[in-house]
Structures are given as C-alpha cells and as structure tokens.
Design a protein around this motif. Structure first.
Motif, PDB file in Angstrom:
ATOM      1  N   LYS A 141       0.474  -1.140  -0.318  1.00  0.00           N
ATOM      2  CA  LYS A 141      -0.157  -0.276   0.342  1.00  0.00           C
ATOM      3  C   LYS A 141       0.871   1.480  -0.433  1.00  0.00           C
ATOM      4  CE  LYS A 141      -3.789   2.146   2.768  1.00  0.00           C
ATOM      5  NZ  LYS A 141      -4.823   1.951   3.513  1.00  0.00           N
ATOM      6  N   PRO A 142       0.572   2.804  -0.364  1.00  0.00           N
ATOM      7  CA  PRO A 142       1.674   2.870  -1.132  1.00  0.00           C
ATOM      8  C   PRO A 142       1.789   4.454   0.105  1.00  0.00           C
ATOM      9  CG  PRO A 142       0.146   3.377  -1.784  1.00  0.00           C
ATOM     10  CD  PRO A 142      -0.409   2.353  -1.841  1.00  0.00           C
ATOM     11  N   GLY A 143       2.856   4.540   0.977  1.00  0.00           N
ATOM     12  CA  GLY A 143       3.087   5.800   1.566  1.00  0.00           C
ATOM     13  C   GLY A 143       4.099   5.988   2.880  1.00  0.00           C
ATOM     14  N   PHE A 144       4.504   4.422   2.806  1.00  0.00           N
ATOM     15  CA  PHE A 144       4.888   4.203   3.807  1.00  0.00           C
ATOM     16  C   PHE A 144       6.230   3.350   3.142  1.00  0.00           C
ATOM     17  CE2 PHE A 144       1.136   4.660   6.094  1.00  0.00           C
ATOM     18  CZ  PHE A 144       1.074   5.859   7.230  1.00  0.00           C
ATOM     19  N   SER A 145       7.357   3.773   3.787  1.00  0.00           N
ATOM     20  CA  SER A 145       8.113   2.474   3.246  1.00  0.00           C
ATOM     21  C   SER A 145       8.556   1.251   4.175  1.00  0.00           C
ATOM     22  CB  SER A 145      10.474   3.608   3.350  1.00  0.00           C
ATOM     23  OG  SER A 145      11.291   2.791   3.089  1.00  0.00           O
ATOM     24  N   GLY A 146       9.190   0.086   3.767  1.00  0.00           N
ATOM     25  CA  GLY A 146       9.615  -1.032   4.360  1.00  0.00           C
ATOM     26  C   GLY A 146       8.223  -1.671   4.837  1.00  0.00           C
ATOM     27  N   GLN A 147       7.621  -1.753   4.571  1.00  0.00           N
ATOM     28  CA  GLN A 147       5.920  -2.721   4.384  1.00  0.00           C
ATOM     29  C   GLN A 147       6.295  -3.815   4.105  1.00  0.00           C
ATOM     30  OE1 GLN A 147       2.307  -0.947   3.696  1.00  0.00           O
ATOM     31  NE2 GLN A 147       2.781   0.821   2.543  1.00  0.00           N
ATOM     32  N   SER A 148       5.565  -4.855   3.734  1.00  0.00           N
ATOM     33  CA  SER A 148       5.845  -6.392   3.860  1.00  0.00           C
ATOM     34  C   SER A 148       4.734  -6.337   2.313  1.00  0.00           C
ATOM     35  CB  SER A 148       4.721  -7.455   4.917  1.00  0.00           C
ATOM     36  OG  SER A 148       5.608  -7.574   5.544  1.00  0.00           O
ATOM     37  N   PHE A 149       5.858  -7.200   1.166  1.00  0.00           N
ATOM     38  CA  PHE A 149       5.315  -7.435   0.502  1.00  0.00           C
ATOM     39  C   PHE A 149       3.875  -8.366  -0.083  1.00  0.00           C
ATOM     40  CE2 PHE A 149       4.841 -11.167  -2.721  1.00  0.00           C
ATOM     41  CZ  PHE A 149       6.234 -10.427  -4.022  1.00  0.00           C
ATOM     42  N   ILE A 150       2.804  -7.751  -0.809  1.00  0.00           N
ATOM     43  CA  ILE A 150       1.519  -8.186  -0.857  1.00  0.00           C
ATOM     44  C   ILE A 150       1.527  -9.172  -1.998  1.00  0.00           C
ATOM     45  CG2 ILE A 150      -0.717  -7.892  -1.767  1.00  0.00           C
ATOM     46  CD1 ILE A 150       0.021  -5.234  -0.456  1.00  0.00           C
TER      47      ILE A 150
END
Length: 225
Positions: A141-150
């Motif tokens: 989801k756009p907006g934050f760095s370092g998120q988990s892959f969907i």
C-alpha cells in the motif's frame, strides 16, 4: 527476459549522506534512481518535492524515476520535469483525464508512467496501456517505506504483462514494495522488468553495492536454473 533494471529508492537512504549514497548506487551499477513523492493528501506521509529532485540531479547521471503519490499531479508535472525527472509516473486514482495527463508528461520530454494501488484492478489501466512508457505495480500500500510484500500482486503483474504483450507494447513493467532477494524472483517470473528496492539496497549490512549485487544474483540464479 534478461533485460531488467534495478531502481534503488532514495527514500530509504541516509539523507545526511545523500550525495555519497547516490554515488554508491551509481558505482554499483544501479539503472535508475527512484523517488517516492508523497504529499500528505493522497497518502498520509510527506516526503520530497521538485527541489529535492533537482538537487539529486546535480550529483548523478542516473535517470530519475519520479513516482508521484500526490493529489492533483497535473499541477506539478512541469515542476518535476524542469527539476530533472526522466520518468514521471502518476496514479490512475488521481487523474480524471488520464490520456491528457500522459500527453502532458510526454510533451515535457519525459517518459509517461501510470501506477495503481493494490486494491485497484488491473482493468483500470486498459485505456492507458497503449499510450504509456511505463506501468508501475505497487506490491505494498503506498505511503510508507519498509512494508511487507503483498503476494497477490504477483497475479496482477502477470495480468498486466499479458496485456502489454497482447499490445506488443515496449512499456516497462515496474514493481515497487517489499522487493528483496526472495520476492524479486517471483515478480521477475511474473513478467516485471524494473525493480524498485529501498531497504534491500540502502539498508544492506554490507552496503548499497552489496544490496544491488544480491538482487542481480537472485535473477542470475533463476536464469542458470
């Protein structure tokens, strides 16, 4: 397909050492310099703007890949083009007249890209696909760095690759979000050919150069197999 590009995301770098960080990825063979432009409206985070793009342009020869996660992108296309962006990618969700926006980007001498949020179906791009130079699939989801892959975005990449092939399009198919040595091969097999990587490059324990090499080696292992 063995013509793929690595586009390190500058948002994951150490801004206190910005010129050094850019020099490191350039020396390591990065292909593009990716910039996540966020406005605090379309996405909750605020990052950087045209002045930052212009400053980076002064210290690199890498093409600048500007991803505009902003409301009303048409108001800022000229500013980012003048700042030195080579690619300008806009969200289908923010463009009421997407063909006109694409036309404007190209008139400014930039490659035109279109992206879509994970929840937006690939069919939202159908009218734009014959017109564009780049498709960006968000795998977070756009907006934050370092998120988990969907993982579900693998199927979306396959779908868009099939659409591009049917059109005999030369547009690049880029992916951004949670790209690592584990997830990059999944997207590569699905048909992506440009890979945005932030933490996997700039936060690599042995440095950005080692991060880029690790990503390239992940593809090399597939091709050898």
């Amino acid at each position: 397909m063995n013509n793929f590009l690595i586009a390190p995301s500058i948002i994951a770098s150490d801004f206190t050492r910005l010129a050094d960080e850019i020099s490191a990825i350039e020396s390591a063979g990065a292909d593009w310099l990716h910039m996540d432009i966020m406005d605090g409206h379309f996405v909750p985070t605020i990052t950087v703007g045209p002045l930052f793009v212009e400053a980076c342009k002064r210290v690199t020869k890498l093409p600048i890949d500007a991803h505009l996660m902003i409301s009303n992108p048409d108001q800022y296309l000229e500013a980012f083009a003048k700042a030195g962006a080579n690619n300008i990618t806009v969200h289908v969700e923010t463009c009421p007249d997407l063909p006109q926006t694409i036309k404007k980007i190209r008139s400014l001498g930039c490659n035109a890209g279109v992206t879509l949020n994970p929840a937006t179906p690939a069919s939202a791009l159908d009218a734009a696909l014959p017109l564009i130079d780049l498709v960006l699939v968000m795998s977070v989801k756009p907006g934050f760095s370092g998120q988990s892959f969907i993982p579900e975005m693998i199927v979306k990449v396959e779908e868009i690759r099939n659409k591009l092939n049917a059109l005999r399009s030369k547009a690049r198919l880029e992916v951004d979000g949670g790209i690592t040595v584990e997830t990059l091969p999944l997207m590569y097999r699905a048909g992506a050919d440009v890979f945005v990587a932030g933490n996997a490059v700039f936060k690599h324990p042995q440095g950005a150069g080692a991060g880029i090499k690790a990503l390239r080696d992940a593809v090399a292992r597939i091709e050898r197999w």
